[in-house]
Design a protein around this motif. Structure first.
Motif, PDB file in Angstrom:
ATOM      1  N   LEU A 114      15.611 -18.311   1.271  1.00 34.74           N
ATOM      2  CA  LEU A 114      15.008 -17.847   2.511  1.00 34.74           C
ATOM      3  C   LEU A 114      14.898 -16.329   2.439  1.00 34.74           C
ATOM      4  O   LEU A 114      15.903 -15.626   2.349  1.00 34.74           O
ATOM      5  N   LYS A 115      13.674 -15.803   2.427  1.00 35.00           N
ATOM      6  CA  LYS A 115      13.447 -14.362   2.336  1.00 35.00           C
ATOM      7  C   LYS A 115      13.216 -13.821   3.733  1.00 35.00           C
ATOM      8  O   LYS A 115      12.271 -14.224   4.415  1.00 35.00           O
ATOM      9  N   ILE A 116      14.078 -12.908   4.151  1.00 36.96           N
ATOM     10  CA  ILE A 116      14.039 -12.349   5.484  1.00 36.96           C
ATOM     11  C   ILE A 116      13.697 -10.872   5.373  1.00 36.96           C
ATOM     12  O   ILE A 116      14.422 -10.123   4.710  1.00 36.96           O
ATOM     13  N   VAL A 117      12.610 -10.438   5.996  1.00 36.97           N
ATOM     14  CA  VAL A 117      12.199  -9.036   5.975  1.00 36.97           C
ATOM     15  C   VAL A 117      12.797  -8.359   7.187  1.00 36.97           C
ATOM     16  O   VAL A 117      12.655  -8.824   8.328  1.00 36.97           O
ATOM     17  N   LEU A 118      13.496  -7.239   6.950  1.00 40.72           N
ATOM     18  CA  LEU A 118      14.159  -6.494   8.008  1.00 40.72           C
ATOM     19  C   LEU A 118      13.498  -5.137   8.197  1.00 40.72           C
ATOM     20  O   LEU A 118      12.992  -4.555   7.234  1.00 40.72           O
ATOM     21  N   GLU A 119      13.544  -4.625   9.409  1.00 39.90           N
ATOM     22  CA  GLU A 119      13.024  -3.303   9.711  1.00 39.90           C
ATOM     23  C   GLU A 119      14.082  -2.526  10.483  1.00 39.90           C
ATOM     24  O   GLU A 119      14.735  -3.069  11.365  1.00 39.90           O
ATOM     25  N   LYS A 120      14.254  -1.276  10.137  1.00 42.60           N
ATOM     26  CA  LYS A 120      15.252  -0.406  10.772  1.00 42.60           C
ATOM     27  C   LYS A 120      14.927  -0.272  12.253  1.00 42.60           C
ATOM     28  O   LYS A 120      13.780  -0.075  12.633  1.00 42.60           O
ATOM     29  N   ILE A 121      15.937  -0.373  13.093  1.00 45.51           N
ATOM     30  CA  ILE A 121      15.750  -0.221  14.552  1.00 45.51           C
ATOM     31  C   ILE A 121      15.835   1.255  14.893  1.00 45.51           C
ATOM     32  O   ILE A 121      16.658   1.973  14.440  1.00 45.51           O
ATOM     33  N   GLY A 176       0.791  -1.213   0.000  1.00 45.03           N
ATOM     34  CA  GLY A 176       0.000   0.000   0.000  1.00 45.03           C
ATOM     35  C   GLY A 176       0.824   1.263   0.000  1.00 45.03           C
ATOM     36  O   GLY A 176       0.348   2.324  -0.355  1.00 45.03           O
ATOM     37  N   ASN A 177       2.063   1.181   0.418  1.00 44.42           N
ATOM     38  CA  ASN A 177       2.959   2.342   0.369  1.00 44.42           C
ATOM     39  C   ASN A 177       4.406   1.863   0.339  1.00 44.42           C
ATOM     40  O   ASN A 177       4.702   0.718   0.632  1.00 44.42           O
ATOM     41  N   VAL A 178       5.310   2.755  -0.001  1.00 45.88           N
ATOM     42  CA  VAL A 178       6.722   2.396  -0.088  1.00 45.88           C
ATOM     43  C   VAL A 178       7.315   2.394   1.318  1.00 45.88           C
ATOM     44  O   VAL A 178       7.179   3.366   2.058  1.00 45.88           O
ATOM     45  N   GLN A 179       7.953   1.312   1.681  1.00 45.17           N
ATOM     46  CA  GLN A 179       8.562   1.178   3.001  1.00 45.17           C
ATOM     47  C   GLN A 179      10.051   1.478   2.904  1.00 45.17           C
ATOM     48  O   GLN A 179      10.843   0.600   2.592  1.00 45.17           O
ATOM     49  N   LEU A 180      10.428   2.722   3.152  1.00 41.11           N
ATOM     50  CA  LEU A 180      11.827   3.117   3.006  1.00 41.11           C
ATOM     51  C   LEU A 180      12.703   2.599   4.142  1.00 41.11           C
ATOM     52  O   LEU A 180      13.909   2.544   4.003  1.00 41.11           O
ATOM     53  N   TYR A 181      12.100   2.256   5.258  1.00 40.24           N
ATOM     54  CA  TYR A 181      12.870   1.796   6.407  1.00 40.24           C
ATOM     55  C   TYR A 181      12.980   0.277   6.457  1.00 40.24           C
ATOM     56  O   TYR A 181      13.478  -0.272   7.419  1.00 40.24           O
ATOM     57  N   GLN A 182      12.517  -0.419   5.419  1.00 42.68           N
ATOM     58  CA  GLN A 182      12.599  -1.869   5.396  1.00 42.68           C
ATOM     59  C   GLN A 182      13.548  -2.347   4.312  1.00 42.68           C
ATOM     60  O   GLN A 182      13.742  -1.679   3.302  1.00 42.68           O
ATOM     61  N   LYS A 183      14.135  -3.506   4.541  1.00 43.92           N
ATOM     62  CA  LYS A 183      15.008  -4.157   3.571  1.00 43.92           C
ATOM     63  C   LYS A 183      14.634  -5.632   3.536  1.00 43.92           C
ATOM     64  O   LYS A 183      13.989  -6.145   4.436  1.00 43.92           O
ATOM     65  N   ASN A 205      21.016 -20.497  14.711  1.00 49.05           N
ATOM     66  CA  ASN A 205      19.620 -20.360  14.311  1.00 49.05           C
ATOM     67  C   ASN A 205      19.235 -18.893  14.242  1.00 49.05           C
ATOM     68  O   ASN A 205      19.955 -18.028  14.712  1.00 49.05           O
ATOM     69  N   MET A 206      18.072 -18.640  13.612  1.00 49.52           N
ATOM     70  CA  MET A 206      17.523 -17.291  13.587  1.00 49.52           C
ATOM     71  C   MET A 206      16.009 -17.370  13.681  1.00 49.52           C
ATOM     72  O   MET A 206      15.406 -18.367  13.294  1.00 49.52           O
ATOM     73  N   ALA A 207      15.426 -16.303  14.235  1.00 49.42           N
ATOM     74  CA  ALA A 207      13.975 -16.215  14.378  1.00 49.42           C
ATOM     75  C   ALA A 207      13.593 -14.747  14.316  1.00 49.42           C
ATOM     76  O   ALA A 207      14.456 -13.860  14.377  1.00 49.42           O
ATOM     77  N   ALA A 208      12.303 -14.488  14.185  1.00 51.17           N
ATOM     78  CA  ALA A 208      11.821 -13.109  14.174  1.00 51.17           C
ATOM     79  C   ALA A 208      12.188 -12.444  15.499  1.00 51.17           C
ATOM     80  O   ALA A 208      12.084 -13.050  16.560  1.00 51.17           O
ATOM     81  N   ALA A 265      10.050 -10.817   9.721  1.00 46.84           N
ATOM     82  CA  ALA A 265       9.401 -12.004   9.160  1.00 46.84           C
ATOM     83  C   ALA A 265      10.414 -12.804   8.359  1.00 46.84           C
ATOM     84  O   ALA A 265      11.367 -12.256   7.820  1.00 46.84           O
ATOM     85  N   ILE A 266      10.185 -14.117   8.295  1.00 45.12           N
ATOM     86  CA  ILE A 266      11.021 -15.017   7.502  1.00 45.12           C
ATOM     87  C   ILE A 266      10.085 -15.871   6.658  1.00 45.12           C
ATOM     88  O   ILE A 266       9.141 -16.463   7.171  1.00 45.12           O
TER      89      ILE A 266
END
Length: 123
Positions: free
Chosen positions: A116-123, A52-59, A86-89, A109-110
């Motif tokens: 494996l597609k991992i969604v990241l969010e800026k802290i 719905g919108n561009v997420q500039l703070y996500q990778k 290992n890794m998790a959300a 999210a993974i």
């Protein structure tokens, strides 16, 4: 398909610390795990249409290693290299920061689709 243009990132596990007053707060481990993955921005027309919108703070991170999935206390955990790590959300990723600094992104999210597609969010 083999991934190209891999970047070196560092995974830091989420841990729960107790403060002096007994309050719990989230932090990240001091031991980084080196991973090589393809990093790209989650901006663009397709992502804009999906969210719905561009997420500039996500990778997004594309990671191409064999993995197994376990469910520990209701949390999907992804194990790599014969359960070496290992890794998790909620875990932190150092994308632009060095291994001795705090993570600059966290895993939101993974998705185990193809790579494996991992969604990241800026802290």
């Amino acid at each position: 398909m083999k991934l190209r243009n891999k970047s070196v990132c560092y995974l830091k596990k989420k841990i729960v610390n107790k403060g002096a007053d007994g309050e719990k707060y989230a932090g990240y481990s001091e031991e980084p795990v080196k991973i090589e993955a393809t990093v790209y921005s989650k901006s663009g027309q397709l992502q804009e249409e999906q969210s719905g919108n561009v997420q500039l703070y996500q990778k997004k991170l594309l990671y191409d290693e064999p993995f197994t999935i376990t469910n520990e206390n209701g949390v999907e955990t992804y194990w790599f290299k014969e359960k070496a790590f290992n890794m998790a959300a909620g875990d932190g990723i150092c994308v632009y920061s060095t291994a001795d600094q705090k993570p600059d992104y966290k895993i939101t999210a993974i998705y185990p689709v193809g790579h494996l597609k991992i969604v990241l969010e800026k802290i």
